[in-house]
Design a protein around this motif. Structure first.
Motif, PDB file in Angstrom:
ATOM      1  N   LYS A  51      -8.853  -1.325  -0.728  1.00  0.00           N
ATOM      2  CA  LYS A  51      -8.058  -0.647  -1.750  1.00  0.00           C
ATOM      3  C   LYS A  51      -7.549   0.686  -1.204  1.00  0.00           C
ATOM      4  O   LYS A  51      -8.230   1.333  -0.405  1.00  0.00           O
ATOM      5  CB  LYS A  51      -8.925  -0.354  -2.983  1.00  0.00           C
ATOM      6  CG  LYS A  51      -9.563  -1.563  -3.629  1.00  0.00           C
ATOM      7  CD  LYS A  51     -10.536  -1.131  -4.726  1.00  0.00           C
ATOM      8  CE  LYS A  51     -11.230  -2.331  -5.351  1.00  0.00           C
ATOM      9  NZ  LYS A  51     -12.223  -1.917  -6.361  1.00  0.00           N
ATOM     10  N   PHE A 109     -10.491  -5.556  -1.193  1.00  0.00           N
ATOM     11  CA  PHE A 109      -9.421  -6.022  -2.088  1.00  0.00           C
ATOM     12  C   PHE A 109      -8.668  -7.145  -1.384  1.00  0.00           C
ATOM     13  O   PHE A 109      -7.713  -6.914  -0.651  1.00  0.00           O
ATOM     14  CB  PHE A 109      -8.483  -4.875  -2.445  1.00  0.00           C
ATOM     15  CG  PHE A 109      -7.511  -5.234  -3.544  1.00  0.00           C
ATOM     16  CD1 PHE A 109      -7.973  -5.512  -4.817  1.00  0.00           C
ATOM     17  CD2 PHE A 109      -6.158  -5.278  -3.311  1.00  0.00           C
ATOM     18  CE1 PHE A 109      -7.100  -5.840  -5.845  1.00  0.00           C
ATOM     19  CE2 PHE A 109      -5.264  -5.602  -4.331  1.00  0.00           C
ATOM     20  CZ  PHE A 109      -5.735  -5.885  -5.592  1.00  0.00           C
ATOM     21  N   CYS A 122       0.836  -1.206   0.000  1.00  0.00           N
ATOM     22  CA  CYS A 122       0.000   0.000   0.000  1.00  0.00           C
ATOM     23  C   CYS A 122       0.863   1.245   0.000  1.00  0.00           C
ATOM     24  O   CYS A 122       1.785   1.364   0.818  1.00  0.00           O
ATOM     25  CB  CYS A 122      -0.904  -0.001   1.241  1.00  0.00           C
ATOM     26  SG  CYS A 122      -1.807   1.546   1.491  1.00  0.00           S
TER      27      CYS A 122
END
Length: 339
Positions: free
Chosen positions: A224, A238, A156
């Motif tokens: 996400k 996700f 991320c």
């Protein structure tokens, strides 16, 4: 002759390679397919540089071989690498906690954690000095790459956290003090490692849980970091395990929306691994791509051939399918939420 480490240049291409997890033979096949050749025992390309997304270790049949291949490339300048959660986990698992912490090791030695690192420790059992050298090498692996044309992080890209980390650490790498601090998940160090290497999540409504394909019961689901104007859980989930329909259709509360981060469309393309994708490789968004396609579960080992474009294209993905002989046994089926 061995290539010396070189600085990135505008006309140099980059091949960003997904999670390897000990599939060394498959990695060699992918490098061969992309035109890398062994020179003095090190894979090199005359015009391109490989970038590994992390998670070289655990689960697969040739972890030691994969680490040697990758480290040799990095040390000779023909590759770069970012840290995966499995390298971070290994550091914590093998590092003794400081006196007074109430723990023996930074990462608890329980059945789940033992299982995740089992293949790695077994394959280095006859090579303990090598394993200790690799643990030291893990400290030299940056958490992220922030180049002018693209970015790379294992799970991320959180711009605010990354900027604060740069200011506190003076670079992109952790040290042993930061590792110890990160054992407290609520700390700044804990949040950096959890977010960048494992991703963001949302807590399910009170009393609700989901059971993953690995049998592990969770109260959170992974989200996400690039969702545009999401409204429901389905817009932000996700992870390999889908949410039950009645959960996916729930509308995000204002509080939940504030917990989400976003990745602007005008930001440089960013590449992540970690998430056990399936199917035909393609961008998740014009400037976001995941390149982990479950190689160690007999999926694909994938690379994206980056040449400075601002909009990512499905035509730039290349891959090799993982053949069953790569493995003696089917690997642990832990999913991307493994901590």
């Amino acid at each position: 002759m061995i290539m010396a480490a070189t600085k990135p240049t505008a006309n140099r291409g980059y091949d960003i390679i997904g999670d390897i997890h000990g599939c060394a033979n498959t990695l060699a096949r992918l490098l061969d397919q992309m035109g890398y050749r062994k020179i003095n025992g090190v894979y090199q390309h005359p015009r391109r540089q490989a970038i590994f997304i992390g998670d070289i270790i655990d689960r697969g049949p040739r972890i030691r071989e994969a680490l040697h291949l990758v480290r040799d490339m990095v040390e000779h300048g023909s590759a770069r690498i970012v840290m995966g959660n499995h390298e971070y986990n290994a550091l914590g698992y093998c590092t003794r906690a400081r006196p007074g912490s109430g723990k023996t090791f930074l990462r608890e030695h329980n059945a789940r954690h033992d299982r995740l690192i089992r293949e790695t420790l077994e394959q280095f059992e006859a090579h303990p000095y090598e394993w200790n050298e690799f643990l030291e090498w893990f400290y030299t692996i940056p958490l992220f790459i922030d180049d002018e044309d693209f970015r790379v992080v294992h799970a991320c890209w959180d711009g605010d956290l990354i900027e604060k980390f740069k200011q506190s650490q003076g670079g992109a790498c952790i040290d042993e003090d930061f590792l110890h601090a990160s054992a407290a998940i609520e700390s700044f160090a804990g949040q950096v490692m959890d977010t960048l290497l494992r991703g963001t999540d949302l807590r399910l409504p009170r009393g609700m849980t989901i059971t993953g394909r690995d049998g592990y019961v969770r109260e959170f689901f992974r989200t996400k970091f690039w969702a545009d104007d999401p409204h429901t859980y389905a817009d932000v989930v996700f992870q390999p395990d889908p949410l039950p329909p009645e959960v996916a259709s729930r509308v995000l509360t204002e509080s939940e929306r504030k917990q989400l981060i976003s990745y602007p469309l005008d930001a440089p393309p960013v590449f992540v691994g970690h998430y056990w994708m399936e199917g035909e490789p393609a961008p998740l968004k014009s400037n976001v791509a995941c390149i982990d396609y479950s190689a160690v579960k007999y999926g694909r080992l994938v690379a994206y051939r980056m040449d400075g474009e601002r909009a990512l294209s499905r035509d730039k993905f290349v891959w090799v399918d993982v053949e069953r002989p790569e493995q003696a046994d089917y690997p642990n089926s832990e999913d991307s939420l493994a901590r």
